[in-house]
Design a protein around this motif. Structure first.
Motif, short mmCIF file in Angstrom:
data_model
loop_
_atom_site.label_atom_id
_atom_site.label_comp_id
_atom_site.label_asym_id
_atom_site.label_seq_id
_atom_site.Cartn_x
_atom_site.Cartn_y
_atom_site.Cartn_z
N ALA A 1 62.21 29.88 28.51
CA ALA A 1 62.47 29.00 28.23
C ALA A 1 61.00 27.93 28.26
CB ALA A 1 63.28 28.33 29.86
N PHE A 2 61.16 27.70 27.05
CA PHE A 2 60.46 26.25 27.09
C PHE A 2 60.72 24.86 26.38
CE2 PHE A 2 57.56 25.07 23.24
CZ PHE A 2 56.39 25.27 23.58
N GLY A 3 60.20 24.42 26.78
CA GLY A 3 60.07 22.64 27.17
C GLY A 3 59.26 21.96 27.86
N LEU B 1 61.51 33.27 31.95
CA LEU B 1 60.22 32.86 32.62
C LEU B 1 60.63 31.33 32.53
CD1 LEU B 1 57.39 35.27 30.48
CD2 LEU B 1 58.68 35.45 32.30
N ASN B 2 59.50 30.63 32.79
CA ASN B 2 59.60 28.34 32.43
C ASN B 2 58.57 28.20 32.13
OD1 ASN B 2 59.71 26.08 33.02
ND2 ASN B 2 60.55 25.46 35.17
N ALA B 3 58.13 27.91 30.76
CA ALA B 3 57.57 27.50 29.67
C ALA B 3 57.57 25.88 29.44
CB ALA B 3 57.20 28.22 28.85
N GLY B 4 58.12 25.12 31.03
CA GLY B 4 58.22 23.40 30.58
C GLY B 4 56.70 23.52 31.16
N ILE B 5 56.29 21.49 30.50
CA ILE B 5 55.56 20.94 31.30
C ILE B 5 56.41 19.42 30.99
CG2 ILE B 5 53.38 19.76 31.23
CD1 ILE B 5 52.38 22.70 29.64
N GLY B 6 55.98 19.04 32.36
CA GLY B 6 56.18 18.05 32.55
C GLY B 6 55.29 16.85 31.39
#
Length: 407
Positions: A202-204, A239-244
């Motif tokens: 999950a990219f975001g 997998l969590n590929a998020g960055i605030g």
């Protein structure tokens, strides 16, 4: 004791590591990962700017894919100088900072207990026997004897990280770990052997990262998606590929390298990945409407430029053989960067995501969380309070928006 020194290209699409034993061919899969960021003040107090000296950092991570052996990757991507890991351990989490005593294992780097990582580089440990089932947690403990300087980290972990004075890597109890933050430091990956593969990334931005979710509760949307897949009898690692605060097109000192710049490192380089969900553009649109120091850089970005960015990510994912799912942007009426201009851009980008056919599949997040009485507004039942980030119920609704067959 001898120290393993590595120099691994930090921006390559595929990483290698000469000090880590590779294990049996084709058995390692990424069970947990998080994008790395440069040290910054962040959203709440953290230790990244001060770094560490004669301190032990204990980090708890929940995997969504299990296995029988583990190895970790540590990153000095944004470090000002060499980073020395004096000692490290891994074990199955008991609760809080406590580790199940019979599972504590030393971590080695090329056979030694310590490693030195050059700026911009990373190191992967040797294999350690550790059995984890999906949705169990591992505890990774690092002793940082020397002054590190500012620390490469992930700002918004929504998980407790613990700190103690001195060398406490062998402690199974948590009494010495009296300080906490909700960020992760240096730890970028946990790989397991014996998993099923077929990983989803999950990219975001912050909505993927989990802003508005609950600390230590694992109720971000990627967590809910992993739970839904398991309940359906089709378990997959997510997998969590998020960055605030992350943007598709612009790098930010607070909010990470742009999606275009970090996609290879945070998606394509992960072992076992088969699908990526691309969810981004809200900050590119919104930041340009607000003149505050936090939201810099804030260039005007057109819908056409955002579409170009999405197409670039789609093409790279397809070249790597991945399925690519596009997710629509959420409504944000009432948020600080909502106005007629930003609302029109959101509508236009969402129309392209839904109808262009360029994504392999679409997850219509907007439709899942919109207020039935107002198409520009987040459903109050799903609003964390700032009118743009969902709460845990909203994240569950987003996870429910996927047609699982398309994954």
């Amino acid at each position: 004791m001898a120290t393993a020194t590595v120099a691994v290209a930090a921006t390559a699409a595929v990483y290698t590591n000469t000090t880590a034993d590779p294990g049996p061919a084709n058995t390692w899969n990424t069970a947990w990962a998080v994008p790395m960021q440069q040290p910054s003040i962040g959203f709440e107090p953290n230790w990244s700017l001060d770094g560490f000296a004669d301190q032990t950092v204990r980090q708890v991570i929940r995997v969504t894919g299990g296995g029988t052996a583990a190895r970790i990757t540590l990153s000095n991507q944004f470090g000002p100088g060499d980073l020395r890991i004096a000692d490290a351990t891994i074990g199955r989490t008991e609760d809080g900072a406590r580790v199940q005593p019979d599972t504590l294992r030393p971590l080695r780097f090329g056979g030694t207990s310590s490693a030195t990582i050059a700026p911009g580089q990373q190191v992967t440990s040797d294999s350690a026997e550790l059995r984890l089932a999906p949705f169990e947690s591992a505890t990774v403990t690092l002793y940082l004897a020397d002054k590190t300087g500012p620390a490469t980290f992930h700002a918004q972990g929504y998980a407790s990280t613990y700190r103690a004075t001195g060398d406490r890597v062998a402690d199974t109890g948590g009494a010495a770990f009296t300080e906490t933050t909700h960020s992760w430091y240096y730890l970028s990956d946990l790989e397991m052997t014996g998993g099923t593969g077929g990983t989803i990334v999950a990219f975001g931005d912050s909505i993927t990262d989990g802003f508005g979710s609950d600390n230590d509760a694992n109720n971000r949307y990627p967590d809910a998606l992993a739970g839904r897949l398991a309940a359906a009898g089709t378990p997959r690692t997510v997998l969590n590929a998020g960055i605030g605060g992350n943007m598709i097109r612009s790098d930010s000192p607070w909010f990470g390298e742009s999606g275009l710049h970090r996609f290879d490192r945070d998606v394509l380089a992960k072992r076992g990945v088969r699908t990526v969900v691309v969810f981004g553009g809200l900050n590119d649109i919104g930041f340009s409407e607000v003149d505050l120091p936090t939201y810099k850089p804030n260039p005007q970005v057109t819908v056409e430029q955002l579409i170009e960015g999405h197409r670039d990510l789609i093409a790279r994912a397809h070249r790597a053989g991945l399925t690519v799912v596009g997710a629509t942007l959420l409504p944000m009426k009432g948020a600080e960067y909502y106005n007629d201009t930003s609302a029109a851009k959101i509508r236009a980008l969402n129309a392209w995501i839904r109808t262009s056919g360029e994504y392999d599949a679409v997850a219509d997040f907007h439709a899942a969380v919109v207020d039935p009485a107002d198409p520009e507004k987040l459903n109050p039942a799903f609003d964390s309070g700032d009118h743009k980030h969902p709460n845990a119920a909203g994240y569950a609704a987003m996870a429910a928006a996927f047609d699982l067959k398309t994954l």
